[in-house]
Design an enzyme around this catalytic site. Sequence first.
Site, PDB file in Angstrom:
ATOM      1  N   HIS A 241      49.290  44.549 -56.179  1.00 53.26           N
ATOM      2  CA  HIS A 241      49.052  45.972 -56.423  1.00 53.26           C
ATOM      3  C   HIS A 241      49.380  46.282 -57.880  1.00 53.26           C
ATOM      4  CE1 HIS A 241      49.383  47.552 -51.991  1.00 53.26           C
ATOM      5  NE2 HIS A 241      48.559  46.532 -52.103  1.00 53.26           N
TER       6      HIS A 241
ATOM      7  N   GLU B 214      51.195  48.546 -59.260  1.00 51.83           N
ATOM      8  CA  GLU B 214      52.607  48.793 -59.551  1.00 51.83           C
ATOM      9  C   GLU B 214      53.400  47.490 -59.634  1.00 51.83           C
ATOM     10  OE1 GLU B 214      50.739  50.087 -57.071  1.00 51.83           O
ATOM     11  OE2 GLU B 214      51.705  51.858 -56.221  1.00 51.83           O
TER      12      GLU B 214
ATOM     13  N   CYS C 102      52.745  52.572 -51.983  1.00 49.12           N
ATOM     14  CA  CYS C 102      52.962  52.114 -50.609  1.00 49.12           C
ATOM     15  C   CYS C 102      54.427  51.675 -50.461  1.00 49.12           C
ATOM     16  CB  CYS C 102      52.026  50.942 -50.296  1.00 49.12           C
ATOM     17  SG  CYS C 102      52.495  49.405 -51.117  1.00 49.12           S
TER      18      CYS C 102
ATOM     19  N   CYS D  31      55.460  48.775 -52.832  1.00 45.49           N
ATOM     20  CA  CYS D  31      55.656  49.163 -54.230  1.00 45.49           C
ATOM     21  C   CYS D  31      56.830  50.132 -54.381  1.00 45.49           C
ATOM     22  CB  CYS D  31      54.369  49.748 -54.780  1.00 45.49           C
ATOM     23  SG  CYS D  31      53.048  48.495 -54.872  1.00 45.49           S
TER      24      CYS D  31
END
Lengths: 143, 143
Positions: free
Chosen positions: B47, B49, B77, B80
Site C-alpha cells: 500500500h 502508506e 486501512c 497502514c
Amino acid sequence: MELALAEAEAARDRGEVPIGAAVVSASGAVLARAGNRTLELRDPTAHAELLAIRGACAELGSERLVDCDLYVTLEPCAMCAAAISFARIRRLYFGAADEKGGAVEHGPRFFQQATCHHAPDVYGGIGEAKAASLLKGFFAARR
Amino acid sequence: MELALAEAEAARDRGEVPIGAAVVSASGAVLARAGNRTLELRDPTAHAELLAIRGACAELGSERLVDCDLYVTLEPCAMCAAAISFARIRRLYFGAADEKGGAVEHGPRFFQQATCHHAPDVYGGIGEAKAASLLKGFFAARR
C-alpha cells in the site's frame, strides 16, 4: 509451528523481540519463514508475519496466498492481521495471546469487523507455552 | 497532499488502485513518496502508506519517524494505521474517507483502541474531492 518457534529463537539471538512465522502451502510446502527484524532492517513493518507473507508472495509470484496457512508464535497485531486478510490466508495458527497489542482476540478484533473482507480460520494457543516462555525470557533479561 | 495526489495519479496510470502517500519531516523535507504497487510488486502489503513509511525509514536510517507527518489520499486501512502508529508518525492527513476498508474513522478505529500505543493527530478530508474523484473514475472505468 516448530519452524516459527525456531525463527523466534533466531530473532532473539539477533536481539529482536522473539517472534517467528512461517507460511505453508496447501500441499504442506514451506513457502517462507521469517523472524522479527524491525531493528536490523530499521523498518517498523518488518514483523515476522509481514516478512513471511511477502516472502511467500514472492515465492509464488502472486499477491494472494490462496489455500495457504500461516503459523506465528504470537497473536498478530492489527497490521499483520490486515495483511493476513489481504493475502487471503486460509488458516491462521498462533501461539501466545497478546493482550497488549493483539488484534485477533484483543483490541480491534480485526477479523470480526465489517471492514474485514476475508477472515482466516483461527486456531490460537498452538505451541503457546514455548512461545510465551521465549517472550518472557527476552523481556526479563532486558529489565 | 499535492505530492500524494500526484502519486495516486501515477498509480492509476500503472493500473493500480489510485492511492498515494508522502512522508514529510518536521522541517518540511519530503522523505519519501509512494503510490500503491500491490499488483506490480505482487505484494498485498505494498500500500502507498507502507511503501512511504518504509522509504522514509530507509532515508532516515531509523525504524521510527518521530515528528514526521504522513499525507495519504485515502483513509488508511488497519494494516497502514498500525504501521503509522509503530512508526510514531506525528500527524496524519488523509483525503477521502473509506467506509469499506478504513480503520481510522471506520471499522476497528485503530487509533482509539487500548492496544494502540501511539496515535497521531488526525486530519481527514484534506484534498478529499480530488482523491475521491480519482478513485471513482478508476472503478467506473473497470465496470
